[in-house]
Design an enzyme around this catalytic site. Structure first.
Site, PDB file in Angstrom:
ATOM      1  N   ASP A  93       0.875  -1.161   0.000  1.00 13.53           N
ATOM      2  CA  ASP A  93       0.000   0.000   0.000  1.00 13.53           C
ATOM      3  C   ASP A  93       0.922   1.223   0.000  1.00 13.53           C
ATOM      4  OD1 ASP A  93      -0.723   0.070   3.573  1.00 13.53           O
ATOM      5  OD2 ASP A  93       1.105   0.324   2.406  1.00 13.53           O
ATOM      6  N   CYS A 305     -11.579 -29.208   9.587  1.00 16.97           N
ATOM      7  CA  CYS A 305     -10.418 -28.621   8.905  1.00 16.97           C
ATOM      8  C   CYS A 305      -9.291 -29.644   8.796  1.00 16.97           C
ATOM      9  CB  CYS A 305      -9.935 -27.407   9.713  1.00 16.97           C
ATOM     10  SG  CYS A 305      -8.473 -26.613   9.013  1.00 16.97           S
ATOM     11  N   HIS A 336      -3.824 -21.697  11.258  1.00 15.78           N
ATOM     12  CA  HIS A 336      -5.178 -22.203  10.972  1.00 15.78           C
ATOM     13  C   HIS A 336      -6.063 -21.109  10.362  1.00 15.78           C
ATOM     14  CE1 HIS A 336      -9.182 -23.854  11.286  1.00 15.78           C
ATOM     15  NE2 HIS A 336      -9.516 -22.705  11.879  1.00 15.78           N
TER      16      HIS A 336
END
Ligand code: SQO
Length: 372
Positions: A93, A305, A336
């Site tokens: 940015d 997951c 995760h």
């Protein structure tokens, strides 16, 4: 051309698009989520772990790297890719947003912004030319123009004056940019929450032929429905053959809603920041692992997951790590959370391919506990 956008398919159920961005450091499949690596590292993750979870592009912050270690040092190291050992695409940015939200902003003028460093209070000045000089030194594949993100709420006149200055600053960024053939400069559309001002900014920013455009001025505290409404009257007027980047977004529901409204790229500190505080984004909603109810819970963070964290450790163990102040705690939940969001984007891309994104949204929202 520094990058080439390939539109592969538009979802029949919504405005969602499937695409590819070809960059000097590889291809990015869109819609995509970009993990944030503010100080030349995605906090608590190694580049190898980021590749394992299939991160395709990461973001770094110009404001932070200018202040420390300095863009000239990074340039001497061979640029940001070499410095941080990441050979895939990077987006930086311009630093404007951080100056407004982090630095002790001293004053804003047509020339640029004067601010004091949040690190040592030293005085600095950021202008369109300075921002581009820094981004040219860092060497990211996609660089953002120096703009002003109007606060929320802000009155019409302020937003109008601000968007018009952002347009003048964009022209200065383009003129200062030394490597347009290898670093793609994206313009940023402002205009606050005002439809006519959004369209004015859109016309002004799109008058410059750039490789991609961002929707700025959102995710600044406005209600989500207001953000969705602004997207609904902004993205349809953006070029179909260029990537569209919604800055600072976000949470799973905002990612899905943003894709449905034609956005291709997202970034947010959310998954990494809350991960370090022990909040996991799971397929059945959030799990705040320090909660006592997980003390003897030997299930994985997310039973649905298949990431390393969820295949290897229990909630009880991860809670223990947080209570004991162990560094591994942050690493495991960050890993995760990033896998969760990157996998969400993969499922979204699959749903677009199969023209069932709205069905996917309904299923996800039911599982995750969102209301439509
Ligand atoms: O107009 C913008 N121009 C240039 N950069 C931006 C970055 C931006 N980032 C957000 N929102 C980030 C909100 N975060 C959510 C998670 O907690 C930290 C803040 N909105 C943003 C708007 C702009």
């Amino acid at each position: 051309m520094a990058i080439k956008y390939e539109l592969i398919k538009v979802c029949k159920q919504s405005g969602a698009r499937l695409g590819k961005i070809h960059t000097p450091h590889g291809v990015i499949e869109t819609p995509i989520f970009m993990p944030v690596g503010t100080q030349a590292t995605v906090k608590a993750m190694t580049p190898e772990e980021l590749k394992k979870i299939e991160a395709q592009i990461i973001l770094s912050n110009t404001y932070h790297l200018y202040l420390r270690p300095g863009h000239k040092l990074v340039e001497k190291a061979g640029g940001l890719h070499k410095f941080m050992n990441w050979d895939k695409p990077i987006l930086t940015d311009s630093g404007g947003f951080q100056v407004f939200s982090l630095g002790d902003l001293r004053k804003i003028s047509e020339e640029g912004v004067e601010f004091r460093s949040h690190i040592d209070g030293s005085k600095h000045f950021l202008s369109p030319e300075k921002a581009i000089e820094i981004e040219n030194s860092l060497g990211a594949d996609i660089i953002m123009a120096f703009d002003e993100c109007a606060p929320y709420p802000a009155d019409r006149q302020y937003v109008k004056n601000s968007l018009e200055r952002t347009t003048r600053w964009l022209k200065r960024c383009i003129d200062a940019h030394k490597y347009p053939e290898r670093q793609a400069l994206f313009g940023i559309i402002q205009g606050g929450m005002y439809k006519d001002l959004r369209h004015q900014s859109l016309n002004e920013i799109l008058s410059f032929d750039l490789p991609g455009y961002a929707v700025g001025g959102l995710s600044v505290g406005e209600p989500k429905d207001l953000m969705y409404e602004v997207l609904e009257y902004t993205t349809p007027l953006m070029p179909k053959d260029k990537p569209r980047y919604l800055m600072g977004v976000g949470s799973p529901d905002c990612l899905i809603e943003g894709v449905i409204r034609g956005i291709d790229m997202f970034d947010c500190v959310h998954p990494t920041r809350i991960g370090r505080n022990g909040t996991a984004m799971t397929s059945i909603g959030r799990v705040v692992i320090k909660n006592a109810k997980y003390a003897e819970d030997f299930m994985p963070l997310d039973p649905n997951c298949d990431c390393y964290t969820c295949k290897s450790y229990s909630r009880a163990y991860i809670r223990h790590l947080f209570k004991a102040g162990e560094i591994l705690a942050s690493r495991l939940v960050t890993y995760h959370n990033l896998h969760f969001l990157l996998n969400l984007m993969k499922e979204i891309r699959q749903a677009i391919m199969e023209d069932r994104l709205l069905d996917y949204r309904r299923e996800f929202f039911q599982k995750y506990g969102y209301t439509l």
